[in-house]
Every structure is written in structure tokens, then in C-alpha cells.
Design a protein around this motif. Structure first.
Motif, PDB file in Angstrom:
ATOM      1  N   ASP A  74      31.984 105.523  15.529  1.00 13.75           N
ATOM      2  CA  ASP A  74      33.311 105.811  15.692  1.00 13.75           C
ATOM      3  C   ASP A  74      33.941 104.928  16.863  1.00 13.75           C
ATOM      4  N   CYS A  75      33.247 103.829  17.072  1.00  8.75           N
ATOM      5  CA  CYS A  75      33.878 102.987  18.109  1.00  8.75           C
ATOM      6  C   CYS A  75      32.884 101.642  17.994  1.00  8.75           C
ATOM      7  N   LEU A  76      33.423 100.484  18.704  1.00  8.62           N
ATOM      8  CA  LEU A  76      32.695  99.235  18.640  1.00  8.62           C
ATOM      9  C   LEU A  76      31.353  99.355  19.232  1.00  8.62           C
ATOM     10  N   ALA A  77      30.966 100.238  20.309  1.00 12.75           N
ATOM     11  CA  ALA A  77      29.772 100.077  20.980  1.00 12.75           C
ATOM     12  C   ALA A  77      28.539 100.731  19.967  1.00 12.75           C
ATOM     13  N   TYR A  78      28.877 101.450  18.968  1.00 13.66           N
ATOM     14  CA  TYR A  78      27.879 101.889  17.994  1.00 13.66           C
ATOM     15  C   TYR A  78      27.139 100.947  17.220  1.00 13.66           C
ATOM     16  N   VAL A  79      27.458  99.553  17.491  1.00 11.47           N
ATOM     17  CA  VAL A  79      27.171  98.435  16.774  1.00 11.47           C
ATOM     18  C   VAL A  79      25.528  98.488  17.342  1.00 11.47           C
ATOM     19  N   GLY A  80      25.307  99.206  18.487  1.00 12.04           N
ATOM     20  CA  GLY A  80      24.059  98.915  19.230  1.00 12.04           C
ATOM     21  C   GLY A  80      23.060  99.725  18.419  1.00 12.04           C
ATOM     22  N   MET A  81      23.108 100.477  17.411  1.00  8.64           N
ATOM     23  CA  MET A  81      22.314 100.982  16.535  1.00  8.64           C
ATOM     24  C   MET A  81      21.716  99.935  15.691  1.00  8.64           C
ATOM     25  N   LEU A  82      22.362  99.107  15.147  1.00  9.69           N
ATOM     26  CA  LEU A  82      21.919  97.854  14.535  1.00  9.69           C
ATOM     27  C   LEU A  82      21.125  97.024  15.244  1.00  9.69           C
ATOM     28  N   ARG A  83      21.635  96.697  16.527  1.00  9.63           N
ATOM     29  CA  ARG A  83      20.881  95.828  17.444  1.00  9.63           C
ATOM     30  C   ARG A  83      19.450  96.165  17.725  1.00  9.63           C
ATOM     31  N   ALA A  84      19.407  97.680  17.730  1.00 16.05           N
ATOM     32  CA  ALA A  84      17.872  98.107  18.090  1.00 16.05           C
ATOM     33  C   ALA A  84      16.837  97.861  16.884  1.00 16.05           C
ATOM     34  N   GLU A  85      17.393  97.357  15.634  1.00 13.00           N
ATOM     35  CA  GLU A  85      16.447  97.255  14.546  1.00 13.00           C
ATOM     36  C   GLU A  85      16.792  95.813  13.934  1.00 13.00           C
ATOM     37  N   PRO A  86      16.350  94.490  14.616  1.00 11.83           N
ATOM     38  CA  PRO A  86      16.593  93.491  14.014  1.00 11.83           C
ATOM     39  C   PRO A  86      15.934  93.063  12.986  1.00 11.83           C
ATOM     40  N   ASP A  87      14.776  93.719  12.500  1.00  7.60           N
ATOM     41  CA  ASP A  87      14.063  93.445  11.381  1.00  7.60           C
ATOM     42  C   ASP A  87      14.702  93.735  10.210  1.00  7.60           C
ATOM     43  N   ARG A 364      38.183 110.117   7.689  1.00  4.31           N
ATOM     44  CA  ARG A 364      38.121 110.805   9.057  1.00  4.31           C
ATOM     45  C   ARG A 364      36.614 110.736   9.360  1.00  4.31           C
ATOM     46  N   ASP A 365      35.623 111.084   8.474  1.00  2.00           N
ATOM     47  CA  ASP A 365      34.269 111.045   8.947  1.00  2.00           C
ATOM     48  C   ASP A 365      33.699 109.478   8.933  1.00  2.00           C
ATOM     49  N   THR A 366      34.313 108.490   8.747  1.00  2.00           N
ATOM     50  CA  THR A 366      34.078 107.281   8.804  1.00  2.00           C
ATOM     51  C   THR A 366      35.069 106.569   9.590  1.00  2.00           C
ATOM     52  N   GLY A 367      35.252 106.888  10.897  1.00  2.00           N
ATOM     53  CA  GLY A 367      35.942 106.110  11.602  1.00  2.00           C
ATOM     54  C   GLY A 367      37.599 106.190  11.945  1.00  2.00           C
ATOM     55  N   LEU A 368      38.159 106.963  11.033  1.00  2.00           N
ATOM     56  CA  LEU A 368      39.434 107.382  11.035  1.00  2.00           C
ATOM     57  C   LEU A 368      39.822 108.559  11.928  1.00  2.00           C
ATOM     58  N   ARG A 369      38.887 109.231  12.360  1.00  5.72           N
ATOM     59  CA  ARG A 369      39.393 110.518  13.300  1.00  5.72           C
ATOM     60  C   ARG A 369      40.009 109.992  14.590  1.00  5.72           C
ATOM     61  N   ASN A 370      39.755 108.845  15.109  1.00  9.11           N
ATOM     62  CA  ASN A 370      40.461 108.332  16.128  1.00  9.11           C
ATOM     63  C   ASN A 370      40.504 107.003  15.873  1.00  9.11           C
ATOM     64  N   LEU A 371      41.511 106.366  16.590  1.00  7.82           N
ATOM     65  CA  LEU A 371      41.836 104.688  16.939  1.00  7.82           C
ATOM     66  C   LEU A 371      41.092 104.874  18.192  1.00  7.82           C
ATOM     67  N   PRO A 372      39.894 103.924  18.410  1.00  8.98           N
ATOM     68  CA  PRO A 372      39.563 103.731  19.591  1.00  8.98           C
ATOM     69  C   PRO A 372      40.029 102.709  20.587  1.00  8.98           C
ATOM     70  N   LEU A 373      40.621 101.890  20.146  1.00  5.63           N
ATOM     71  CA  LEU A 373      41.370 101.075  20.933  1.00  5.63           C
ATOM     72  C   LEU A 373      42.725 100.907  21.493  1.00  5.63           C
ATOM     73  N   HIS A 374      43.440 100.345  22.453  1.00  9.32           N
ATOM     74  CA  HIS A 374      44.664 100.568  22.881  1.00  9.32           C
ATOM     75  C   HIS A 374      45.613 100.165  22.396  1.00  9.32           C
ATOM     76  N   ASP A 375      45.748  98.720  21.972  1.00  7.50           N
ATOM     77  CA  ASP A 375      46.807  97.936  21.519  1.00  7.50           C
ATOM     78  C   ASP A 375      46.724  98.379  19.889  1.00  7.50           C
ATOM     79  N   THR A 376      48.072  98.106  19.411  1.00 11.45           N
ATOM     80  CA  THR A 376      48.174  98.330  17.884  1.00 11.45           C
ATOM     81  C   THR A 376      47.671  97.445  17.254  1.00 11.45           C
TER      82      THR A 376
END
Length: 459
Positions: A74-87, A364-376
Motif C-alpha cells: 500500500d505504498c512505494l516502499a513495498y517494492v522491496g518485496m520484489l527486490r528480494a527475489e531478483p531471480d 481498497r484492498d489493492t492500494g486504494l485504502r489510503n493515498l500514501p503521497l502528499h501532493d495531488t
């Protein structure tokens, strides 16, 4: 004498394991992306934002974030899940690189949004070709549901204001293509609005419809085979006039508010004019009736060919009665320009708009529960990322799953398919993911991968 060790076996834990991939079931999404050409389309669309000598492709970076959101982030930092599996996911950009790309796309404004949406529309056409008879427009018609969503904000973000429900946040409008009972739905448009945006704002409904139509095949953008379906928020003169403009000729089924004029017309309906309504299965529903009141109120200022259909039923247990309820029966009304057809069928078609609520819940279960960034502007890019993730979760079941599994919602897909772990084996110059035979849904994953493999590669 044995010492009691509890109900579960005692397992010792340590790090340093090799050859094991977590979230291995996400390979379904990766393979689907490759087969429909979404990676190349997004990369081509975002090529103007690639800096000279850049290591990471902007399209790959944005798609990685969308994959992370599809897996539950639900935020940009979750891309770390993919970074852990480069294969499995390849090289993934760092968090600062992802943030810089989002900032660059946000600064570009409508140009970046148009590029992303154009790529989605291009790939959507290929997905429909691959789906064939399983696609949502296989019979030449399509239904687009439009509804508003309240997204709460827990900090002072740009355009976050008080909402009509006395909460604080944003009030975007979203549009979904209904896949019917056999599938889920695709989010084809999302218009970010402040929290105090009105529900009956015709200009916002028109803009959302424009964005949604741009995602459909050209043959369905100006034909009566395309049905626009909304609740009473869409029941405005300006919106219906726009839908029925000569040359556009879109069909509609929109809810209408029970005004005093409509209430008096309902009171004049003779008892013999009421016919039984249908339930979700198409059979007569006890305690519910429908009737047409097109000829009763003055509709001269409304679009030509508009019909008004009224439904009355006993309120659900626990529902509070209203002054407009007739003898304990609650009336509702909707307008449509569909000619002919039984009233019960038209009313059932309109009531199936409730499936849009399920699509919103999944969003809502796929990133729409909140808007994680500040600017519109940044959150507009986030909405496009969420739309990409929802596309992935709609296209993969359409192309790879069959039967009841195609109707699984994102939560169930994550629990049963994407969360499966596997052993990574390199043999015969090939890389294999070996799923455990004890996982109850291993066969579902392997059969889905096999279905994706037989699809033709993008040209």
C-alpha cells in the motif's frame, strides 16, 4: 514422564537459507505481463522520462510498484518485496529511484497520465483478443459502472478536505467494466477529487466517462451497446444530455432521486400495473414489484426516449422506515433509454450495479485504502499504479484461471496462489520453480501457468 511441549511442533529458526523463493505464485502475474506485452508497452510509453545512461527503465520501475501493490502493498516502499527475489522479478530499483520517478511523472502532469493510460488501453485490446469468448465484450456489448469512493487521509495532504460523511480525505470517482457473474471487473478510470467534491457533479461524471471510454475498443465508444450505469449521483440533466448527444448514443441506466413529483406519480400507479421483480437468479422475488411511470411526470426537459422504472419492496430487517415509504414498502427509481424488454429484466440489470461495490472493496484492498503521497499530482500517479495493479488482478484470472477460481477476489488470490513458496532449481540451462505438493492449490498454479504458456507471444 514427558514434558508438555504445546499443541504445535517446536521449530528452530535461523537465516542464511538459499534456493527458496517467497511469493513464488506471483510468477503468474509476471508471466501474464510478458504474454500481453504490458512491460514493453509501459516502457515505450515512459521512454521520454528515461534519463541518459539510466540503469533502470521507467516502465519497469512503475510496473514493479504495480506488482507490489497487486501482492498487497500500500505504498512505494513495498517494492522491496520484489527486490528480494531478483531471480523471479529481475533487477528492481531502489526506493530513492522509485520516488524520483514518481516525482518526475507527477511534474509532467497530464502528459505522463496520458502516456500511462494509452499503454493500458493498447494492452487491454490485446487482452480481449486473447480472452476471446471469456472477455467482457465477447457479445459486442459492455457495461461500465461509475461510483464515488471515500479515501480517508490521516494527515494534511493536498486537497484532503472534510467529506459529506463527516470524515477527512478525498472523494475520487472510479469506473469499472463489469465482467458479470463469471469474473471480476476492470478499473478503467479514476478521477481524483477533493473530499468536498459533490456526488452529483455532472462535469466529473462526464470526465470519468470519457476516461473510461478511452480504454474501450473504438467500436464501443459511441454505440448503444455500451451501457453506462450509475447510482442516483448520475441522475442529472447535464450528464444524461451528454450521454445521449447525437453521434454518441450511449445507453444508460442511472438511479433517480425520489422527488415529490415522482412520489406523487408512484402513488397514482394502479395495483394491476405492478409486476413481480426478479432476484439475482432471475426468478420472481417475493415482496418486490416494478412498474413504469414514464407517462406520469413531465419529462419534456429530459432527453428524448428516457424511461422511468419504479421498484417497491419491503425494507430489509433492521432498516429504518422513511416518510416516502408506501404502506411499509420502500420505492426506488431509475432511468434508462433502453427500448423494449421486460421491466423486471431492466430492473435486475440496474440492480446488478451493486457488483461495483465489490470492485471498490477489492480496490481498497489493492492500494486504494489510503493515498500514501502528499501532493495531488503524486497521488494521481499512485491512482494509475493502483489501476495497473487491478488490471493485473483482473487479466490474470481471465486468461489463466477457469471455473470458480476465476471469481477469486484479490485477498483470496494472495492467500492461495501468490503467497506460495517454491524451491528455485537451476538445471539443464533452465530455471525452475518447484512448488511443494502439500500446498492445496499447487495444481491451480501449475495449470494456470500452462494456460499462459500456450498463449502466443506479443508481436
Amino acid at each position: 514422564m514427558k514434558k508438555r511441549s504445546g499443541s504445535y511442533p517446536c521449530v528452530r529458526v535461523e537465516g542464511g537459507g538459499r534456493g527458496v523463493v517467497s511469493q513464488a505464485g506471483a510468477v503468474l502475474l509476471v508471466e501474464m505481463v510478458r504474454k500481453v506485452g504490458l512491460d514493453t508497452a509501459i516502457s515505450a510509453a515512459l521512454a521520454p522520462w528515461r534519463k541518459p545512461r539510466a540503469v533502470h527503465d521507467p516502465g519497469k520501475v512503475l510496473l514493479d510498484v504495480a506488482l507490489a501493490v497487486a501482492l498487497g502493498g500500500d505504498c512505494l516502499a513495498y517494492v522491496g518485496m520484489l527486490r528480494a527475489e531478483p531471480d523471479v522479478f529481475g533487477p528492481v530499483a531502489s526506493d530513492p529511484t522509485v520516488s524520483r520517478l514518481v516525482d518526475a511523472l507527477a511534474a509532467a502532469g497530464p502528459k505522463a497520465l496520458t502516456a500511462i493510460r494509452s499503454a493500458r488501453a493498447e494492452v487491454r485490446s490485446r487482452v480481449r483478443e486473447l480472452a476471446g469468448a471469456d472477455g467482457p465484450a465477447a457479445d459486442g456489448s459492455v457495461i461500465v459502472d461509475i461510483d464515488g469512493v471515500l479515501v480517508l487521509a490521516h494527515s494534511e495532504k493536498q486537497d484532503a478536505t472534510a467529506t459529506w460523511k463527516k470524515t477527512f480525505g478525498h472523494h475520487p470517482l472510479v469506473a469499472f467494466v463489469d465482467h458479470g457473474r463469471a469474473g471480476s471487473g476492470e478499473r478503467v478510470a479514476a478521477l481524483l477529487r477533493p473530499g468536498n467534491a459533490g456526488s452529483n457533479t455532472a462535469t466529473d461524471h462526464i470526465e470519468t466517462t470519457r476516461l473510461a471510454l478511452a480504454q474501450l475498443p473504438k467500436a464501443l465508444r459511441r454505440r448503444q451497446q455500451t451501457l453506462i450505469r450509475t447510482d442516483s449521483a448520475g441522475g442529472t440533466h447535464a450528464f444524461l444530455d451528454w450521454l445521449t448527444t447525437p453521434g454518441r448514443w450511449l445507453s444508460y441506466s442511472v438511479g433517480m432521486t425520489i422527488t415529490d413529483t415522482l412520489h406523487q406519480a408512484v402513488l397514482k400507479i394502479p395495483k394491476k400495473a405492478w409486476t413481480p421483480a426478479y432476484d439475482a437468479g432471475g426468478t420472481e422475488r417475493p415482496g418486490a414489484w416494478v412498474a413504469e411511470i414514464t407517462d406520469m411526470p413531465d419529462l419534456s426537459t429530459w432527453p428524448k426516449g428516457m424511461r422511468l422504472v419504479v421498484r417497491k419492496e419491503r425494507p430489509h430487517p433492521g432498516a429504518q422506515l422513511r416518510f416516502t415509504d408506501l404502506d411499509g414498502l420502500r420505492p426506488t427509481c431509475f432511468a434508462t433509454n433502453t427500448k423494449g424488454g421486460r421491466l423486471a429484466d431492466l430492473e435486475l440489470r440496474h440492480r446488478r450495479r451493486a457488483r461495483c461495490e465489490d470492485r471498490i472493496r477489492n480496490a481498497r484492498d489493492t492500494g486504494l485504502r489510503n493515498l500514501p503521497l502528499h501532493d495531488t499530482a503524486q497521488n494521481r500517479i499512485w491512482l494509475e499504479i493502483v489501476s495497473l495493479a487491478l488490471d493485473l488482478l483482473a487479466w490474470m484470472p481471465m486468461l489463466a484461471l477457469t471455473g470458480q477460481t476465476r471469481r477469486w477476489e484479490p485477498k483470496k488470490l494472495r492467500l492461495r496462489l501468490f503467497s506460495a513458496a517454491a524451491q528455485l532449481v537451476n538445471t539443464g540451462r533452465r530455471r525452475w520453480l518447484r512448488l511443494t505438493t502439500r500446498w492445496p492449490w499447487t495444481d491451480v498454479i501449475t495449470h494456470a501457468i500452462a494456460r499462459l504458456h500456450i498463449l502466443p507471444n506479443p508481436g
